[in-house]
Design a protein around this motif. Structure first.
Motif, PDB file in Angstrom:
ATOM      1  N   ASP A 598      96.435  54.327  16.348  1.00  0.00           N
ATOM      2  CA  ASP A 598      97.102  54.102  17.647  1.00  0.00           C
ATOM      3  C   ASP A 598      96.226  54.748  18.715  1.00  0.00           C
ATOM      4  OD1 ASP A 598      98.638  54.000  19.908  1.00  0.00           O
ATOM      5  OD2 ASP A 598     100.474  54.755  18.969  1.00  0.00           O
ATOM      6  N   ALA A 599      95.559  53.913  19.519  1.00  0.00           N
ATOM      7  CA  ALA A 599      94.632  54.432  20.538  1.00  0.00           C
ATOM      8  C   ALA A 599      95.336  55.353  21.530  1.00  0.00           C
ATOM      9  CB  ALA A 599      93.961  53.278  21.276  1.00  0.00           C
ATOM     10  N   GLY A 600      96.634  55.145  21.742  1.00  0.00           N
ATOM     11  CA  GLY A 600      97.365  55.968  22.693  1.00  0.00           C
ATOM     12  C   GLY A 600      97.560  57.401  22.229  1.00  0.00           C
ATOM     13  N   LEU A 601      97.380  57.651  20.928  1.00  0.00           N
ATOM     14  CA  LEU A 601      97.578  59.002  20.386  1.00  0.00           C
ATOM     15  C   LEU A 601      96.274  59.804  20.319  1.00  0.00           C
ATOM     16  CD1 LEU A 601     100.096  58.256  17.481  1.00  0.00           C
ATOM     17  CD2 LEU A 601     100.579  59.405  19.659  1.00  0.00           C
ATOM     18  N   MET A 652      91.526  69.379  14.690  1.00  0.00           N
ATOM     19  CA  MET A 652      92.355  69.814  13.562  1.00  0.00           C
ATOM     20  C   MET A 652      93.054  68.567  13.005  1.00  0.00           C
ATOM     21  SD  MET A 652      93.762  72.037  11.566  1.00  0.00           S
ATOM     22  CE  MET A 652      93.462  73.643  12.296  1.00  0.00           C
ATOM     23  N   VAL A 653      92.634  68.142  11.825  1.00  0.00           N
ATOM     24  CA  VAL A 653      93.175  66.905  11.246  1.00  0.00           C
ATOM     25  C   VAL A 653      94.655  67.071  10.921  1.00  0.00           C
ATOM     26  CG1 VAL A 653      93.020  65.243   9.354  1.00  0.00           C
ATOM     27  CG2 VAL A 653      90.932  66.243  10.312  1.00  0.00           C
ATOM     28  N   GLU A 658     103.374  65.280  13.504  1.00  0.00           N
ATOM     29  CA  GLU A 658     103.238  64.306  12.410  1.00  0.00           C
ATOM     30  C   GLU A 658     102.520  63.034  12.865  1.00  0.00           C
ATOM     31  OE1 GLU A 658     103.841  63.456   8.318  1.00  0.00           O
ATOM     32  OE2 GLU A 658     104.168  65.264   9.496  1.00  0.00           O
ATOM     33  N   ALA A 659     102.858  62.513  14.038  1.00  0.00           N
ATOM     34  CA  ALA A 659     102.230  61.282  14.533  1.00  0.00           C
ATOM     35  C   ALA A 659     100.753  61.493  14.800  1.00  0.00           C
ATOM     36  CB  ALA A 659     102.927  60.818  15.803  1.00  0.00           C
ATOM     37  N   LYS A 661      98.817  63.771  13.373  1.00  0.00           N
ATOM     38  CA  LYS A 661      98.163  63.952  12.067  1.00  0.00           C
ATOM     39  C   LYS A 661      97.911  62.603  11.394  1.00  0.00           C
ATOM     40  CE  LYS A 661     100.576  65.008   8.446  1.00  0.00           C
ATOM     41  NZ  LYS A 661     101.422  65.703   7.429  1.00  0.00           N
ATOM     42  N   ASN A 662      98.946  61.757  11.375  1.00  0.00           N
ATOM     43  CA  ASN A 662      98.801  60.454  10.712  1.00  0.00           C
ATOM     44  C   ASN A 662      97.766  59.576  11.396  1.00  0.00           C
ATOM     45  OD1 ASN A 662     100.631  60.995   8.681  1.00  0.00           O
ATOM     46  ND2 ASN A 662     102.390  60.190   9.834  1.00  0.00           N
ATOM     47  N   ASN A 663      97.678  59.679  12.706  1.00  0.00           N
ATOM     48  CA  ASN A 663      96.697  58.897  13.441  1.00  0.00           C
ATOM     49  C   ASN A 663      95.276  59.331  13.067  1.00  0.00           C
ATOM     50  OD1 ASN A 663      96.577  56.731  15.388  1.00  0.00           O
ATOM     51  ND2 ASN A 663      95.569  58.189  16.753  1.00  0.00           N
ATOM     52  N   ARG A 664      95.089  60.630  12.933  1.00  0.00           N
ATOM     53  CA  ARG A 664      93.762  61.144  12.555  1.00  0.00           C
ATOM     54  C   ARG A 664      93.426  60.797  11.098  1.00  0.00           C
ATOM     55  NH1 ARG A 664      94.653  66.862  15.868  1.00  0.00           N
ATOM     56  NH2 ARG A 664      94.184  65.953  17.921  1.00  0.00           N
ATOM     57  N   LEU A 665      94.428  60.840  10.252  1.00  0.00           N
ATOM     58  CA  LEU A 665      94.212  60.462   8.847  1.00  0.00           C
ATOM     59  C   LEU A 665      93.841  58.979   8.744  1.00  0.00           C
ATOM     60  CD1 LEU A 665      97.159  62.352   7.074  1.00  0.00           C
ATOM     61  CD2 LEU A 665      94.703  62.826   6.820  1.00  0.00           C
ATOM     62  N   ALA A 666      94.495  58.160   9.583  1.00  0.00           N
ATOM     63  CA  ALA A 666      94.200  56.719   9.566  1.00  0.00           C
ATOM     64  C   ALA A 666      92.760  56.468   9.979  1.00  0.00           C
ATOM     65  CB  ALA A 666      95.152  55.972  10.499  1.00  0.00           C
TER      66      ALA A 666
END
Length: 684
Positions: A598-601, A652-653, A658-659, A661-666
């Protein structure tokens, strides 16, 4: 410093084993000296039909003094509760022949221990040498040793004399029941009297004066040069396989070349049969002209300087004539019956009890060959015909007599029967490659038949649970697997092994009653890739990086490996491999890693930069992956090094949000997915 010489004088040693025995004897002595803390400045091995010898030049005359250390019980167990030496400690002291007070303590990373240290004076090298020689002799690779006379000594052949010198002095010892001396023997006929060796450096010279060229390599070079010169005089070139040259070298002490001739009518017989007879049975060197056509001449190596060379030549010609006559007879008889008519005879030749006869096998191979030809866009009819005739030459007289000519004679008989040229060539090419480094089939039909033959065998033998174990490989499956890989990779055939083995299993279903599983056979073939690439200097970790993705098309596997090897040489490789490892470890802890960004995050500049870089790379490399251009794709992905390093420095991954973190993991998951289209770089 001293020079050492040892010679074991025997009856004629096995010619095919002579070089191996010499190498092992020399290595054993050098190793024995090394264990004693000694080393020769130069080592000269000698090997001739009646002797194994080694001259060790510049060996220290005496060992250096050594500190001998024996470790005893741990200090914790060396004393009782009253502080007195324990029984274990006292027993250790007694075994060393000293009082407990003479023991010392030593600290190690595993605790403190009692030790006994003693200075041992170095021994004279000449005193150590007999035991070193005996140990080397006992370790020689001799499958079956023999005894002679009334003694108990055993060796590959009866031993008649032992020479053992330190400089100009005989080392007094008894080896294999023979007292050491300085007397050796010269040539059995030209110089049969004893030859007294004055000192090690004179050994080769004195034997040369007694018509013995003691050095194996010198004798081999002499034979090669003399044969080449005589062949040139006759207007041809000698065929000199390495194995034949080694064997002839091991048969003579004083090589003398003699030319012979045979009737030209025998040249109507396929020349491979004549050459095979000359090489295998008579140890002759065949001659070919400038066009590679066999000449009616041969060269043999005799062990004597004869006053009547014509008599020797005539005798060898008489010996070869009946063998050539047999070959001529077999050739003429076999031509009377076409190959196709022999196929019925294959029904009586068992390939393997559970897998049926050669007739059954040829039918299965024909089906697999047809499928493979279709995959490659080759001529299916030619592939089927070649498979049906492929084993028919095994029931001919010529191949029965000269088994090494299987395939070769099939080509000749197919040509005689006016079979298509490619079918005839495939008869021989089905066995290629025969050994490591051998040439590969040159025709499409030959490649197809070679693959189908091997894959049917691999699927069948694994299907009945008789895979190779240890050194036992009765169906040569290792060689078959490597042959399959070489053909598919080196001849650029885009075929899937899993698919081909599955088709081979279909053909086995009727014979076995059910379709065999081919996964084990597939794994076995792909495992051979490690050895294949090792010979090319490509490390096992590079192969493992690709193998972890389990690609089943060897040509595709090769492109990936070559791409990873090229990537590994880049400055960015180490950093990106480490990043892949880090990402892999992070994603392993998550059951279903997210994939959508999500580019917005995106908040931090470093993650925005990396996200953009990943998007750009995705657009560039996906088409490259689709085209199999793995090297170009990895070279492009190497551009991610800086944004990846910056990301891990600044971001920091595993954020609390939560959102986020998940965006960075993606993002990491997407990036790793790009690399995984080629290999798992985390293995590097």
């Amino acid at each position: 410093m001293i020079d050492l010489l040892v010679e074991i004088g025997t009856e004629e040693l096995p010619p095919k084993a002579l070089k191996k025995l010499s190498d092992a004897f020399t290595d054993g002595i050098v190793s024995g000296l090394k264990d004693a803390g000694l080393q020769a400045a130069e080592v000269y091995p000698y090997a001739a039909p009646r002797r194994l010898a080694v001259w060790l030049k510049g060996v220290p005359a005496q060992q250096k003094d050594q500190i001998i250390e024996r470790r005893g019980p741990a200090v914790a167990a060396a004393f009782d509760k009253d502080g007195n030496p324990s029984k274990a400690a006292e027993g250790f002291a007694r075994s060393c022949g000293v009082e407990f007070s003479a023991l010392q303590q030593v600290e190690t990373d595993k605790g403190a221990w009692l030790v006994f240290r003693q200075q041992q004076q170095g021994q004279n090298t000449a005193d150590l040498f007999p035991a070193i020689v005996e140990k080397s002799l006992s370790a020689l690779p001799i499958p079956k040793r023999m005894r002679w006379g009334s003694g108990t000594a055993e060796f590959v052949r009866p031993v008649h004399w032992i020479v053992m010198l330190a400089n100009d002095t005989v080392i007094d010892a008894e080896i294999l029941g023979i007292k050491t001396d300085r007397e050796t023997r010269g040539h059995r006929f030209h110089a049969p009297a004893a030859v007294s060796i004055s000192k090690p450096e004179d050994y080769a010279v004195q034997l040369g004066q007694a018509f013995v060229v003691a050095r194996f390599e010198a004798r081999r070079d002499m034979i090669k040069a003399k044969v080449e010169a005589l062949a040139a005089e006759l207007g041809g070139t000698a065929i000199m396989p390495e194995e034949l040259l080694d064997e002839v070298t091991a048969l003579v002490e004083w090589p003398v070349p003699v030319a012979g001739r045979f009737e030209e009518r025998f040249l109507d017989v396929p020349q491979e049969a004549l050459i095979s007879t000359m090489q295998d049975n008579q140890k002759y060197f065949a001659l070919v002209d400038a066009n590679g056509k066999l000449m009616p001449n041969f060269i043999t190596i005799t062990n004597i300087e004869s006053s009547d060379v014509a008599q020797i030549s005539s005798g060898n010609e008489r010996v070869i004539r009946p063998r050539f006559s047999d070959a001529e007879f077999f050739w003429n008889q076999d031509k009377k019956q076409p190959l196709e008519s022999r196929r019925e005879q294959l029904k009586s030749m068992v390939f393997q009890q559970k897998l049926g006869t050669l007739y059954n096998k040829s039918g299965r191979v024909a089906q697999l060959a047809a499928y493979t030809a279709k995959q490659l866009g080759a001529d299916e009819a030619l592939a089927v015909r070649a498979a049906e005739l492929g084993k028919c030459d095994l029931v001919t007289n010529m191949v029965f007599e000269f088994t090494e000519l299987q395939g070769t004679m099939g080509r000749y008989y197919a040509q005689h029967d006016n079979e298509p040229a490619e079918v005839a060539t495939a008869m021989e090419e089905q066995y290629m490659p025969r050994f490591a480094g051998d040439e590969l089939p040159s025709t499409a039909t030959g490649r197809i038949l070679a693959l189908a033959e091997r894959l049917d065998t691999l699927a069948g033998i694994f299907g009945i649970g008789q895979k190779p174990t240890g050194a036992k490989d009765p169906f040569a499956l290792r060689r078959a697997a490597l042959g399959v890989l070489r053909i598919l990779i080196e001849q650029q055939l885009p075929l899937d092994l899993a698919d081909l083995l599955d088709k081979a299993a279909d053909g086995l279903t009727t014979q076995l009653g059910s379709k065999p599983d081919t996964q084990e056979a597939l794994d076995y073939i792909l495992d051979r890739l490690k050895a294949y690439y090792q010979e090319q200097g490509i490390g096992a970790n590079l192969v493992e990086a690709v193998a972890s993705l389990k690609p089943t098309q060897p040509l595709d596997f090769d492109r990936r490996v070559k791409a990873v090897a090229a990537f590994r040489a880049l400055p960015a490789a180490e950093s990106l491999a480490a990043a892949n490892k880090r990402i892999s470890n992070i994603l392993k802890k998550i059951d279903n890693p997210p994939e959508t960004i999500d580019a917005g995050l995106l908040q931090v500049d470093a993650e925005k930069t990396l996200a953009t870089a990943v998007q750009v790379q995705q657009e560039k490399v996906v088409p490259l992956f689709a085209a199999g251009e793995y090297e170009d794709a990895l070279l492009s992905l190497a551009e991610l090094r800086e944004p990846v390093d910056k990301f891990f420095d600044d971001v920091m991954v595993m954020a609390d949000d939560e959102a986020l973190k998940n965006n960075r993991l993606a993002m990491l998951n997407q990036m790793r997915g790009l690399f995984l289209r080629v290999a798992d770089l985390s293995v590097l």
